[in-house]
Motif scaffolding. Structure first.
Motif, PDB file in Angstrom:
ATOM      1  N   UNK A 205       0.836  -1.186   0.000  1.00  0.00           N
ATOM      2  CA  UNK A 205       0.000   0.000   0.000  1.00  0.00           C
ATOM      3  C   UNK A 205       0.878   1.245   0.000  1.00  0.00           C
ATOM      4  N   UNK A 206       0.306   2.340  -0.423  1.00  0.00           N
ATOM      5  CA  UNK A 206       0.999   3.608  -0.312  1.00  0.00           C
ATOM      6  C   UNK A 206       1.962   3.901  -1.443  1.00  0.00           C
ATOM      7  N   UNK A 207       2.831   4.894  -1.200  1.00  0.00           N
ATOM      8  CA  UNK A 207       3.823   5.314  -2.188  1.00  0.00           C
ATOM      9  C   UNK A 207       4.982   4.330  -2.148  1.00  0.00           C
ATOM     10  N   UNK A 208       5.313   3.680  -3.253  1.00  0.00           N
ATOM     11  CA  UNK A 208       6.408   2.703  -3.230  1.00  0.00           C
ATOM     12  C   UNK A 208       7.776   3.382  -3.237  1.00  0.00           C
ATOM     13  N   UNK A 209       8.747   2.705  -2.668  1.00  0.00           N
ATOM     14  CA  UNK A 209      10.108   3.250  -2.581  1.00  0.00           C
ATOM     15  C   UNK A 209      10.719   3.469  -3.964  1.00  0.00           C
ATOM     16  N   UNK A 210      10.249   2.749  -4.971  1.00  0.00           N
ATOM     17  CA  UNK A 210      10.815   2.847  -6.320  1.00  0.00           C
ATOM     18  C   UNK A 210      10.095   3.877  -7.182  1.00  0.00           C
ATOM     19  N   UNK A 211       9.246   4.706  -6.584  1.00  0.00           N
ATOM     20  CA  UNK A 211       8.322   5.556  -7.342  1.00  0.00           C
ATOM     21  C   UNK A 211       8.996   6.322  -8.484  1.00  0.00           C
ATOM     22  N   UNK A 212      10.168   6.865  -8.267  1.00  0.00           N
ATOM     23  CA  UNK A 212      10.797   7.703  -9.286  1.00  0.00           C
ATOM     24  C   UNK A 212      11.770   6.942 -10.191  1.00  0.00           C
ATOM     25  N   UNK A 213      11.755   5.608 -10.116  1.00  0.00           N
ATOM     26  CA  UNK A 213      12.554   4.806 -11.046  1.00  0.00           C
ATOM     27  C   UNK A 213      11.863   4.774 -12.411  1.00  0.00           C
ATOM     28  N   UNK A 214      12.529   5.236 -13.440  1.00  0.00           N
ATOM     29  CA  UNK A 214      11.998   5.306 -14.805  1.00  0.00           C
ATOM     30  C   UNK A 214      10.722   6.141 -14.879  1.00  0.00           C
ATOM     31  N   UNK A 215      10.618   7.122 -13.983  1.00  0.00           N
ATOM     32  CA  UNK A 215       9.449   8.000 -13.995  1.00  0.00           C
ATOM     33  C   UNK A 215       9.622   9.154 -14.971  1.00  0.00           C
ATOM     34  N   UNK A 216      10.880   9.467 -15.336  1.00  0.00           N
ATOM     35  CA  UNK A 216      11.150  10.605 -16.204  1.00  0.00           C
ATOM     36  C   UNK A 216      11.006  11.915 -15.445  1.00  0.00           C
ATOM     37  N   UNK A 217      11.382  12.998 -16.080  1.00  0.00           N
ATOM     38  CA  UNK A 217      11.214  14.311 -15.468  1.00  0.00           C
ATOM     39  C   UNK A 217      12.348  14.674 -14.528  1.00  0.00           C
ATOM     40  N   UNK A 218      12.192  15.815 -13.891  1.00  0.00           N
ATOM     41  CA  UNK A 218      13.252  16.365 -13.043  1.00  0.00           C
ATOM     42  C   UNK A 218      13.525  15.526 -11.806  1.00  0.00           C
ATOM     43  N   UNK A 219      12.546  14.743 -11.352  1.00  0.00           N
ATOM     44  CA  UNK A 219      12.709  13.957 -10.125  1.00  0.00           C
ATOM     45  C   UNK A 219      13.128  12.512 -10.395  1.00  0.00           C
ATOM     46  N   UNK A 220      13.463  12.187 -11.628  1.00  0.00           N
ATOM     47  CA  UNK A 220      13.900  10.829 -11.978  1.00  0.00           C
ATOM     48  C   UNK A 220      14.998  10.365 -11.010  1.00  0.00           C
ATOM     49  N   UNK A 221      14.801   9.156 -10.446  1.00  0.00           N
ATOM     50  CA  UNK A 221      15.799   8.571  -9.559  1.00  0.00           C
ATOM     51  C   UNK A 221      15.776   9.076  -8.131  1.00  0.00           C
ATOM     52  N   UNK A 222      14.832   9.966  -7.793  1.00  0.00           N
ATOM     53  CA  UNK A 222      14.743  10.495  -6.427  1.00  0.00           C
ATOM     54  C   UNK A 222      14.382   9.391  -5.438  1.00  0.00           C
TER      55      UNK A 222
END
Length: 225
Positions: free
Chosen positions: A3-20
């Motif tokens: 549930x909730x926001x996963x720890x990998x959320x910004x993996x391959x998400x693109x944009x300025x926060x990629x990899x955060x």
């Protein structure tokens, strides 16, 4: 599946926060470094269940577990996993935008879970009460503003999502169940992480902040944080 926001959320998400890395769910990036996000297939869990006793889980309703690659591709590994889950009698659609579906589920968990823990109320009771429903709606609108800044598409309205929660009926949320049993509650994944995303996107979260402060204090007092 979580549930909730996963720890990998910004993996391959693109944009300025990629990899955060998100400190609320992955302090110091430990999970990111040890498990590695490229091993992840995202999943959204829909069944409602209650823990009646240790090892005894009562299924209330639902059999759907949506799956999706962080990159959005329909990979062979995701479709193979879906096939095996379907063989077991589950629904396992493979989505091209798993993050948007994460947010639709999170919409309810973010708001109804802490409100239920604070009040001891079921989903149906929270929705039926005008005051608690208004608090949940305010939290959801703040979350929607954050999600949209991250490129999330919300396919349904806030009010339809609230009605869906009420339709589940006299169900205790997982956070309330954990509180009643003295177990750690999922506060950081469901609420603190959304607050962190608000800070990252410059989106104010006054209602989320207030409810988070209260439920965190409750958890500390009860030894559930």
């Amino acid at each position: 599946m979580q549930n909730g926001v996963p720890w990998w959320y910004f993996h391959k998400a693109g944009g300025a926060l990629e990899g955060t890395r998100l400190g609320a769910v992955d302090p110091g990036g430990e999970i990111w470094q040890r498990i590695r996000p490229e091993r992840v297939i995202g999943s959204v869990v829909y069944p409602a269940v209650e823990v009646d006793a240790p090892g005894l889980i009562r299924h209330v309703e639902g059999t759907r577990f949506s799956l999706g690659e962080p990159s959005g591709e329909k990979s062979e590994r995701a479709t193979a996993l879906a096939r095996e889950m379907v063989k077991a009698g589950l629904q396992a659609p493979v989505r091209e935008d798993i993050r948007s579906e994460i947010w639709v589920k999170l919409w309810g968990n973010l708001s109804f879970n802490p409100i239920s823990a604070l009040t001891g109320s079921t989903l149906a009771a929270i929705v039926a009460d005008e005051a608690t429903r208004a608090v949940a709606r305010a939290m959801m609108l703040e979350a929607q503003a954050i999600g949209e800044r991250l490129g999330v598409r919300f396919p349904i309205s806030v009010d339809r999502r609230i009605k869906g929660a009420g339709d589940v009926g006299e169900h205790k949320t997982s956070m309330l169940q954990d509180l009643e049993r003295g177990r750690p509650m999922e506060i950081d994944a469901l609420v603190t992480a959304v607050q962190e995303l608000g800070r990252l996107t410059g989106q104010p979260t006054p209602t989320i902040d207030s409810v988070l402060a209260l439920v965190r204090r409750l958890a500390i007092e009860r030894g559930c944080y």
